[in-house]
Design a protein around this motif. Structure first.
Motif, PDB file in Angstrom:
ATOM      1  N   ALA A 319       0.306  -1.232  -0.125  1.00  0.00           N
ATOM      2  CA  ALA A 319      -0.082   0.017  -0.262  1.00  0.00           C
ATOM      3  C   ALA A 319       0.736   1.373  -0.051  1.00  0.00           C
ATOM      4  O   ALA A 319       0.639   2.527  -0.951  1.00  0.00           O
ATOM      5  N   ASN A 320       2.197   1.388   0.353  1.00  0.00           N
ATOM      6  CA  ASN A 320       2.879   2.430   0.608  1.00  0.00           C
ATOM      7  C   ASN A 320       3.586   2.382  -0.827  1.00  0.00           C
ATOM      8  O   ASN A 320       3.351   3.347  -0.937  1.00  0.00           O
ATOM      9  N   ALA A 321       4.015   1.414  -1.097  1.00  0.00           N
ATOM     10  CA  ALA A 321       4.091   1.386  -2.640  1.00  0.00           C
ATOM     11  C   ALA A 321       3.336   2.513  -3.498  1.00  0.00           C
ATOM     12  O   ALA A 321       4.086   3.270  -4.738  1.00  0.00           O
ATOM     13  N   GLU A 322       1.976   1.723  -3.148  1.00  0.00           N
ATOM     14  CA  GLU A 322       1.692   1.980  -3.889  1.00  0.00           C
ATOM     15  C   GLU A 322       1.255   3.075  -3.963  1.00  0.00           C
ATOM     16  O   GLU A 322       1.138   4.799  -5.067  1.00  0.00           O
ATOM     17  N   LEU A 326       1.627   6.542  -7.064  1.00  0.00           N
ATOM     18  CA  LEU A 326       0.920   7.587  -7.683  1.00  0.00           C
ATOM     19  C   LEU A 326       1.289   8.733  -7.201  1.00  0.00           C
ATOM     20  O   LEU A 326       0.935   9.485  -7.540  1.00  0.00           O
ATOM     21  N   VAL A 327       2.033   9.118  -6.264  1.00  0.00           N
ATOM     22  CA  VAL A 327       2.272  10.615  -6.691  1.00  0.00           C
ATOM     23  C   VAL A 327       3.601  10.807  -7.312  1.00  0.00           C
ATOM     24  O   VAL A 327       3.730  11.542  -7.922  1.00  0.00           O
ATOM     25  N   SER A 328       4.702   9.785  -7.942  1.00  0.00           N
ATOM     26  CA  SER A 328       5.249  10.168  -8.777  1.00  0.00           C
ATOM     27  C   SER A 328       4.939   9.726  -9.850  1.00  0.00           C
ATOM     28  O   SER A 328       5.368  10.333 -10.671  1.00  0.00           O
ATOM     29  N   LEU A 363       1.564  12.316  -0.426  1.00  0.00           N
ATOM     30  CA  LEU A 363       1.775  13.187  -0.571  1.00  0.00           C
ATOM     31  C   LEU A 363       2.207  14.204   0.403  1.00  0.00           C
ATOM     32  O   LEU A 363       2.532  15.567  -0.303  1.00  0.00           O
ATOM     33  N   GLY A 364       2.149  14.078   1.554  1.00  0.00           N
ATOM     34  CA  GLY A 364       2.621  14.650   2.734  1.00  0.00           C
ATOM     35  C   GLY A 364       4.059  14.423   2.371  1.00  0.00           C
ATOM     36  O   GLY A 364       4.431  16.209   2.654  1.00  0.00           O
ATOM     37  N   LYS A 365       4.356  13.844   2.202  1.00  0.00           N
ATOM     38  CA  LYS A 365       5.876  13.472   2.116  1.00  0.00           C
ATOM     39  C   LYS A 365       6.825  14.036   1.269  1.00  0.00           C
ATOM     40  O   LYS A 365       7.549  14.923   0.725  1.00  0.00           O
TER      41      LYS A 365
END
Length: 972
Positions: A319-322, A326-328, A363-365
């Motif tokens: 999920a984190n990779a996802e 997504l952000v990328s 997104l925050g990161k």
DNA sequence: GGTGCATGAATGCGT
DNA sequence: TTCATGCACC
């Protein structure tokens, strides 16, 4: 008139101008449903000379109502538009009950029980009966019975077994409580209104036309309401789409469409076919998906735009990779389209709001501003709800549940026992809880039970607040905003600001900002809903039927009703004319009726969609269909092969059906300049110049969506990191300088030891590494200097501290490989992981002793800040949560191993705090007048990761992390 | 009897 | 994350 019909296609025009008295418009996604309905309203007013106040327009959600009102305004002008009887079913029902309720024995001052009230009532009822039912499920069951019009007595007739007998008792007790407290729940609003229409048809004798939006979502009671609204005029227009029926769980009946045709056999049905929203490829995929439902009548979507690029169905490791992918992809698509797409053009649509965490943190990161369309309602935030509850008690002291919620807030030494005793006594005497309390405090009641002295004092102070408030309401010398004055009085009486400071030491400023926002809103409400407006809002007078007048005395009541019926406060982005660019995160439900150029739908796995609790898989499929058809040019579905609980997932059955895979691409599209032009055309925008496009592309580290392997594996660089992290002999945490050298050697080892690492990675390594190391060193020195400067000022509020850990390593590894490939454009400063999507930080990754390096990348938050602050100007009115000056820290999310940029005032333990630089120190406790820019997260009223401030890290989570080693998830 | 803290469990969509 | 529960202390 021409203006109204302008830009309509034939089918739309036919629908708008149709003289049929009962009209069904079946409108698939993007076919101009709202446009048609609003144009028809305008046409009825403009062409048929109907009086706007005789037209009822019902929508399903507050948002839809607002949208519709705005568009009608644009067509026929604000003055006319605001006279329309337009709103959600609930708000229109409320209006009728307020003005005509006395005819069916509903007093003027009834309150609305919101879901927390009904839940509390049910909890008590269940306890009283000694049943074991969950309040939540009782709530759902009662609501669904009510929607079908089954009251207690009707249910009693069918309740045969023990279980239903028990439930019947709960149901009866619940209804009795509502009655005793003079409360109506959401379903009651509709039911009572239906009863009113049936028993007093004159109420709607003025109505000339009834229009219903999203008809497929109406339940039986709403259908009846529609019928009854139109009982004199028989003029009904509905728009809807059976394929978009996603509220079955709220008792929506798709069959209402058929029922309607039976009831009015000469119903005219008009099908809108042309889709003006999405590119062809997106429509094809959506069509293929919805056609999996075999019981559905065939219906084609006709694309009006070019085919465009195929939607993406992407596999990611976690999920984190996802989220990071997504952000990328957001950044990549922005770049490869040469800035054609702004943040506002992106939406992330989720099956459930709870899935937002990983996305929010990523997104925050990355410093990407976002807003939540879903999530906690503003009015449900603890600090706001308390004040609202006080106002509710002041307005309507009969609501025991609300009294119980606030009687000990701020703490007054009134505990459960005291409340229980009061309740018992009140019940014994047959009076309300409030009356009981009043009697005790005012000494009228020589009670059989003894209250502790402190509790008695506490009760007195509570009564004082409420009585003062009530006096304020009745005296109503409103030289100034009385509602606001009332709220201010309550806040002052409660000493609310110091209460917040005490209770929420870490983030009281954010919470106080929310209170200020509430004050501003009450002010706005009164200004807007002034007496004149209220008169205009009132239903038209009808001869021979008493109407209750609504006056400014009712301001408080109206405000509270408004609060109860308002989903969430939509933030007006363009308060100062300039619109804030931000990504939208929303549930698919809340996204209905909206559209965005680029849509992401993450977590497409069984259990999420279709949801594990869903009863109707067809409805889940329609929900996904609704989500997919929100996209205009780019659509991304993705599926982590491990969910947030780290369990293996199965890709959604909807997306694994045979034949569907050829409608999807496995990775994000390579967008050629020609496609950028096509894309711009679909969006009706000017295409950027080829030069701009190539410039933007050059800024990218990766032009293609190829960092994450297509099969959902970890990228090579991640594997490298894994090897490293398992090596127990590596040096531990050290000073920044030591870690620098450590870094050099270890990553060298790592790279060398990693056989699949590309040759370029190695070959470019030495020169790049030394250059990089030099830069890092400079940066580290700067940071250490800054840290020692500020360390003294920072108060350690949270001694438990939190360990931060940023993924430095693998991004560095990638940096090397990238830099090797593009060594001619070495960045002038250490590469930020912001630029390139950081590799994932899976939940269970063991801590790696490279946090210093990582910190260095992140403890230069100026890059990040400038990004954030430039796109998110400080606007306390619209973004109250972000108004707190804070220091910026990079946090390790305890649960996910993800990195956050936090607003925080709690520093690290010094020895673990190596190069952590509070670069942005402006917080109250460490203010040094620094002129650093402030970070302004775009999140508004919703709890987001950005607001998780000062939460002590749970030790157990650290444990968990080491228990589930990275190895557990090794490669297939 | 009441408060505060630590721990454990659960978390669906909206009026 | 929010809520419910158990425990020590006033």
């Amino acid at each position: 008139m021409d203006a109204i019909l302008d830009g309509l296609n034939d089918a739309q025009r036919e629908a708008v101008t149709s003289s049929a008295s009962v009209l069904q418009v079946l409108a698939p996604p993007g076919s101009g449903k709202t446009k048609t309905l609003t144009a028809r309203v305008a046409y009825l007013v403009g062409h048929h000379q109907l009086k706007p106040w005789n037209i009822i327009v019902c929508t399903f959600t507050v948002k839809a109502a607002r949208e519709m009102k705005d568009r009608i305004k644009a067509l026929i002008g604000e003055q006319v538009a605001k006279k329309l009887e337009l709103g959600t079913f609930h708000s229109i029902a409320l209006r009728y009950l307020k003005q005509y309720g006395q005819h069916i024995g509903i007093s003027k001052d009834f309150g609305i029980a919101d879901s927390s009230d009904t839940k509390a009532i049910l909890k008590k009822s269940i306890a009283k009966i000694g049943a074991t039912m969950q309040p939540g499920s009782a709530q759902g069951r009662i609501s669904s019975l009510k929607c079908k019009g089954i009251d207690c007595d009707a249910f009693a007739r069918s309740a045969k077994n023990v279980e239903s007998q028990e439930f019947l008792q709960i149901y009866r007790s619940y209804e009795a409580t509502l009655l005793a407290s003079n409360l109506l729940d959401y379903d009651d609003l509709l039911l009572r209104c239906r009863f009113l229409m049936q028993s007093h048809p004159q109420c709607v004798s003025n109505v000339q036309a009834v229009l219903i939006d999203e008809f497929q979502d109406t339940n039986c009671v709403q259908y009846d309401l529609m019928r009854l609204f139109a009982q004199h005029c028989n003029a009904i227009t509905i728009v809807g789409d059976p394929d978009q029926s996603i509220y079955g769980w709220r008792s929506a009946e798709i069959k209402n469409l058929a029922t309607m045709k039976q009831q009015w056999p000469d119903t005219l049905t008009i099908n809108l076919k042309d889709n003006y929203r999405s590119s062809g490829a997106i429509l094809h995929a959506a069509q293929k998906l919805i056609e999996q439902d075999e019981g559905r009548p065939p219906k084609k979507l006709q694309a009006t735009h070019s085919i465009g690029s195929r939607p993406v169905l992407r596999k990611l490791p976690s999920a984190n990779a996802e989220a990071e992918w997504l952000v990328s992809e957001i950044k990549r698509t922005q770049a490869v389209t040469g800035g054609l797409l702004k943040e506002n053009d992106f939406a992330v649509l989720l099956r459930s709001a709870t899935l937002s965490r990983a996305i929010e943190s990523a997104l925050g990161k990355a410093g990407v501003p976002y807003r939540m369309l879903c999530g906690t309602r503003f009015y449900d935030r603890a600090e706001v709800k308390v004040l609202i509850d006080y106002l509710r008690v002041i307005n309507h002291a009969g609501n025991d549940e609300v009294i119980e919620r606030v009687i000990n807030v701020p703490t007054r030494k009134i505990g459960d026992k005291t409340v229980a005793a009061l309740n018992q006594e009140a019940q014994l005497k047959g009076v309300s809880l409030w009356r009981m309390i009043l009697d005790v405090v005012q000494g009228r009641c020589r009670s059989e039970f003894k209250l502790a002295e402190p509790a008695l004092k506490g009760l007195a102070s509570f009564v004082d607040v409420v009585l003062t408030g009530q006096r304020k309401v009745t005296s109503l010398e409103s030289e100034k905003s009385s509602l606001l004055a009332l709220l201010e009085t309550v806040i002052k009486k409660l000493n609310f600001q110091s209460y917040l400071k005490e209770k929420y030491a870490e983030d009281h400023e954010i919470r106080w900002a929310n209170v200020e926002e509430l004050m501003a809103q009450t002010g706005d409400f009164e200004e807007k809903e002034n007496l004149q407006d209220m008169a205009e809002d009132a239903l038209p007078a009808i001869d021979g039927l008493d109407q209750r007048e609504i006056s400014s005395d009712d301001a408080l009541q109206l405000f509270l009703a408004n609060v109860a019926l308002t989903a969430s406060l939509e933030k007006k982005a363009d308060d100062d004319g300039e619109s804030v660019q931000q990504i939208t995160i929303s549930t698919m439900h809340a996204a209905k009726g909206l559209e965005w150029p680029v849509v992401f739908i993450p977590a497409c796995y069984d259990g999420s969609i279709p949801h594990s609790r869903a009863e109707d898989n067809d409805e889940e499929r329609r929900l996904l269909y609704v989500g997919m058809t929100r996209a205009q040019v780019l659509l991304y579905l993705s599926c982590p092969i491990k969910n947030t609980q780290r369990e293996e997932t199965c890709m959604s059955t909807f997306l694994t059906q045979p034949g569907i895979e050829c409608f999807f691409e496995e990775h994000g599209p390579m967008v050629s300049n020609a496609s950028v032009n096509a894309l711009a055309k679909t969006l009706r925008r000017d295409a950027p110049a080829p030069k701009t496009i190539s410039e933007k592309r050059r800024e990218l580290d990766q032009e293609e969506d190829n960092y994450w392997p297509l099969n959902g594996d970890m990228p090579a660089a991640e594997e490298a990191r894994w090897d490293y992290s398992r090596d127990k002999s590596l040096p531990g945490f050290g000073t920044a300088n030591r870690s620098l050298s450590t870094f050099g050697s270890t990553s060298m080892q790592q790279t060398d030891g990693f056989s699949t690492a590309s040759a370029t990675m190695k070959s470019g390594f030495v020169s790049v590494a030394s250059k990089y190391e030099e830069l890092m060193e400079q940066s580290a020195i700067r940071k250490i200097e800054r840290r020692t400067e500020t360390a003294a000022k920072v108060v350690d509020e949270n001694p438990k501290g939190r360990k931060r850990q940023i993924d430095g390593q693998s991004s560095i590894a990638t940096f090397f490989s990238n830099a090797a490939a593009k060594s001619e454009r070495l960045p002038a400063s250490p590469p930020s992981t912001l630029k390139r999507p950081g590799p994932p930080l899976p939940e269970d990754r063991p801590k790696r002793p490279l946090n210093e390096i990582s910190n260095m990348q992140f403890s230069r938050p100026d890059q990040l800040i400038s990004k954030s602050s430039s796109s998110m100007p400080y606007k306390p009115r619209t973004a109250p949560l972000s108004s707190r000056p804070s220091q910026v820290q990079v946090e390790d999310d305890a649960g996910s191993g993800n990195s956050y940029v936090f607003l925080s005032s709690s520093p690290e333990k010094p020895e673990r705090n190596e190069p952590s630089v509070p670069a942005n120190v402006q917080s109250a406790d460490s203010s040094n007048g620094s002129e650093q820019p402030k970070i302004r997260p775009a999140a508004t009223f919703h709890t987001t990761s950005m607001q998780r401030i000062g939460q002590p890290q749970r030790k157990t989570l650290g444990m968990r992390r080491s228990l589930h080693g990275w190895s557990a998830r090794g490669r297939p």
